[in-house]
Write an enzyme that holds these catalytic residues in place. Structure first.
Site, short mmCIF file in Angstrom:
data_model
loop_
_atom_site.label_atom_id
_atom_site.label_comp_id
_atom_site.label_asym_id
_atom_site.label_seq_id
_atom_site.Cartn_x
_atom_site.Cartn_y
_atom_site.Cartn_z
N CYS A 87 -1.97 -11.92 5.92
CA CYS A 87 -2.32 -12.98 4.96
C CYS A 87 -2.81 -14.24 5.66
O CYS A 87 -3.29 -15.16 5.00
CB CYS A 87 -1.12 -13.32 4.10
N HIS A 358 -3.12 -13.40 -5.20
CA HIS A 358 -3.15 -13.44 -3.73
C HIS A 358 -3.84 -12.20 -3.16
O HIS A 358 -3.17 -11.27 -2.73
CB HIS A 358 -1.69 -13.57 -3.23
N CYS A 388 2.17 -18.03 5.46
CA CYS A 388 3.00 -17.02 6.14
C CYS A 388 2.24 -15.70 6.13
O CYS A 388 1.39 -15.47 5.27
CB CYS A 388 4.33 -16.87 5.42
C1 LIG Z 1 0.97 -9.92 3.23
C2 LIG Z 1 1.26 -11.10 4.07
O1 LIG Z 1 0.79 -11.13 5.24
C3 LIG Z 1 2.14 -12.24 3.62
C4 LIG Z 1 2.35 -12.40 2.16
O2 LIG Z 1 1.68 -13.11 1.46
S1 LIG Z 1 3.62 -11.50 1.50
C5 LIG Z 1 3.20 -11.32 -0.21
C6 LIG Z 1 2.45 -10.08 -0.37
N1 LIG Z 1 2.37 -9.73 -1.77
C7 LIG Z 1 3.19 -8.85 -2.32
O3 LIG Z 1 4.05 -8.30 -1.66
C8 LIG Z 1 2.94 -8.55 -3.77
C9 LIG Z 1 4.22 -8.26 -4.41
N2 LIG Z 1 4.00 -7.92 -5.82
C10 LIG Z 1 4.15 -6.68 -6.31
O4 LIG Z 1 4.39 -5.73 -5.59
C11 LIG Z 1 4.04 -6.50 -7.80
O5 LIG Z 1 3.19 -7.48 -8.34
C12 LIG Z 1 5.45 -6.60 -8.47
C13 LIG Z 1 6.31 -5.41 -8.00
C14 LIG Z 1 6.15 -7.90 -8.13
C15 LIG Z 1 5.31 -6.56 -10.01
O6 LIG Z 1 4.53 -5.50 -10.37
P1 LIG Z 1 4.43 -5.03 -11.88
O7 LIG Z 1 5.76 -4.50 -12.34
O8 LIG Z 1 3.25 -4.14 -11.98
O9 LIG Z 1 4.16 -6.40 -12.64
P2 LIG Z 1 3.60 -6.63 -14.08
O10 LIG Z 1 3.56 -5.37 -14.89
O11 LIG Z 1 2.36 -7.42 -13.98
O12 LIG Z 1 4.70 -7.62 -14.68
C16 LIG Z 1 5.97 -7.14 -15.13
C17 LIG Z 1 6.32 -7.93 -16.38
O13 LIG Z 1 6.46 -9.31 -16.03
C18 LIG Z 1 5.65 -10.08 -16.90
N3 LIG Z 1 5.16 -11.25 -16.16
C19 LIG Z 1 4.55 -11.24 -14.95
N4 LIG Z 1 4.21 -12.48 -14.60
C20 LIG Z 1 4.63 -13.30 -15.59
C21 LIG Z 1 4.56 -14.69 -15.80
N5 LIG Z 1 4.01 -15.52 -14.90
N6 LIG Z 1 5.07 -15.20 -16.95
C22 LIG Z 1 5.65 -14.39 -17.86
N7 LIG Z 1 5.75 -13.05 -17.71
C23 LIG Z 1 5.24 -12.51 -16.59
C24 LIG Z 1 4.53 -9.15 -17.33
O14 LIG Z 1 3.96 -9.55 -18.57
C25 LIG Z 1 5.25 -7.85 -17.46
O15 LIG Z 1 5.91 -7.83 -18.72
P3 LIG Z 1 5.99 -6.46 -19.59
O16 LIG Z 1 6.76 -5.50 -18.71
O17 LIG Z 1 6.68 -6.89 -20.82
O18 LIG Z 1 4.57 -6.04 -19.77
#
Ligand SMILES: CC(=O)CC(=O)SCCNC(=O)CCNC(=O)[C@H](O)C(C)(C)COP(=O)(O)OP(=O)(O)OC[C@H]1O[C@@H](n2cnc3c(N)ncnc32)[C@H](O)[C@@H]1OP(=O)(O)O
Length: 401
Positions: A87, A358, A388
């Protein structure tokens, strides 16, 4: 030589398997390059270098950035190369171009990043790959009798650390527990990110930073109504406190910034938004030590501040990449313990990754372009950047105006 930031361009970030599902990294990065060409009159311009990268890359994309340049309206004589630091890719690419400008090796360049989690590379099964390579070497038809049904099981990229087997979210959950980061604070930070990003779009802040693409005009993940109360209802997905709301979503997108000497900008009557003045990269031994995977900025910041002769309080804006709300809060807690309190109202004032999404390598140029414009609007001041990265790495930088 001072390193001037002339401006940035990105496409709105999309959620994984959304409107950019069939767009490739090259499609998206060529689009942001051409956006800069249009905005700054770079048609046919031979730049010193274009440096960018993608965290998730197909093997056919070994020369992704150069291919994107060849597909763009920049001069085909513009050299380019790929760089990757998880990232941190986008910011590290910006530092690479800035260093060449500072050394007088080039006058102008573009840096950025792109990622797609929708069009992710899927490798063939490892045993199948070895069999194919052996066949390629020996051409023995008899090898095909070794084919097994298990060979069709693909090798999918995993958002995790090879040395621990934990995902980014699982690592962040360990850190959240260690730093006693509450669910309420994470949801409040997330709601604020959405509010700030929505306000900035409404005020037209992104009009000259974001180019509509494939039907999107704003970041798809942005939910202006995402209040802390609504976020509090989501069930945890990592540890006890981290949810789909207070974690970044898997995303697709691209971004880039144009950097140059002041003379180059002046000769073309282009604006200078801000200057990149300091940068630092650090890494932590998250495998053997008990420091969190995403906590390297805790070390990069004091080293950079020492070199710059500044304190953590000497900034008008703080841009801290929001991989997870808990990771931002843990990093702030660690900094504030060592370096003193900061004015948190200056943090991510126009939103960050929790709201925007992201696409890993695209985040650095999104942040730098946003911060440079904030400093330009303010007319003076100093901004702090922190990102990070996987592998226990972190990059910080200072922009000044
Ligand atoms: C990589 C690097 O070098 C460094 C870094 O940056 S580390 C960061 C790297 N990024 C990550 O690891 C990404 C991590 N994220 C994920 O794996 C996935 O997004 C997650 C597992 C967190 C969620 O995945 P998901 O289950 O498919 O999410 P999604 O279906 O969109 O949302 C689940 C629920 O939350 C709700 N929701 C999500 N965001 C919301 C918000 N802001 N407000 C209200 N509700 C929300 C959705 O509407 C959904 O509701 P329903 O089940 O009723 O439909």
């Amino acid at each position: 030589m001072r390193v001037a930031i002339i401006g940035g361009n990105r496409i709105p970030f999309a959620r994984s398997n959304g409107p950019y599902a069939t767009a490739s990294n090259q499609d998206m990065f060529t689009t942001v390059l051409d956006g800069l060409v249009s905005r700054f009159g770079l048609q046919g311009e031979r730049l010193g270098e274009v440096v960018a990268g993608a965290v998730l890359k197909h093997s056919r994309d070994f020369n992704l950035v150069r291919e994107s340049v060849l597909g763009s309206r920049l001069s085909p004589e513009t050299p380019a190369y790929d760089l990757q630091q998880a990232c941190g890719t986008g910011l590290q690419a910006i530092i690479a171009v800035a260093n060449k400008i500072a050394l007088g090796q080039i006058e102008a360049g573009i840096a950025g990043g792109v990622d797609t989690t929708s069009d992710a590379p899927i490798g063939v099964n490892e045993n199948f790959r070895k069999l194919l390579l052996e066949f390629n070497r020996t051409r023995k038809i008899s090898l095909l009798t070794r084919l097994r049904p298990s060979h069709v099981v693909p090798h999918l990229p995993r958002n995790g650390e090879p040395r621990t087997g934990l995902s980014m979210g699982e690592h962040a959950a360990v850190t959240a527990a260690r730093y006693e980061i509450t669910r309420e604070d994470q949801d409040e930070l997330t709601a604020r990110s959405h509010r700030n990003l929505a306000r900035a779009y409404d005020e037209g802040f992104f009009d000259d930073l974001v180019t509509p693409y494939l039907g999107l005009t704003r970041d798809q993940n942005l939910r202006p109504d995402s209040s802390a109360e609504k976020l509090a209802k989501l069930k945890p997905v990592f540890g006890d406190t981290m949810t789909a709301g207070n974690s970044t979503p898997l995303s697709d997108g691209a971004s880039a910034v144009l950097l140059a000497t002041e003379e180059w900008a002046r000769a073309r009557k282009l604006p200078v938004l801000a200057y990149l003045t300091f940068a630092e990269t650090a890494a932590v031994d998250y495998v053997h030590g008990d420091e969190g995977l995403l906590m390297a900025p805790v070390h990069a910041a004091p080293r950079m501040l020492d070199k710059a002769g500044l304190t953590l309080q000497d900034f008008d804006f703080y841009e801290v990449h929001e991989a997870f709300a808990s990771q931002v809060l843990a990093t702030l807690k660690a900094w504030e313990k060592e370096l003193g309190e900061i004015d948190r109202s200056r943090l991510n004032v126009n939103g960050s990754s929790l709201a925007a999404g992201h696409p890993f390598a695209a985040t650095g140029a999104r942040i730098v372009a946003t911060l440079a414009k904030l400093l330009h609007q303010r007319g003076s001041g100093r901004g702090f950047v922190s990102i990070c990265a996987a592998g226990g790495q972190g990059i910080t930088a200072i922009l000044e105006r």
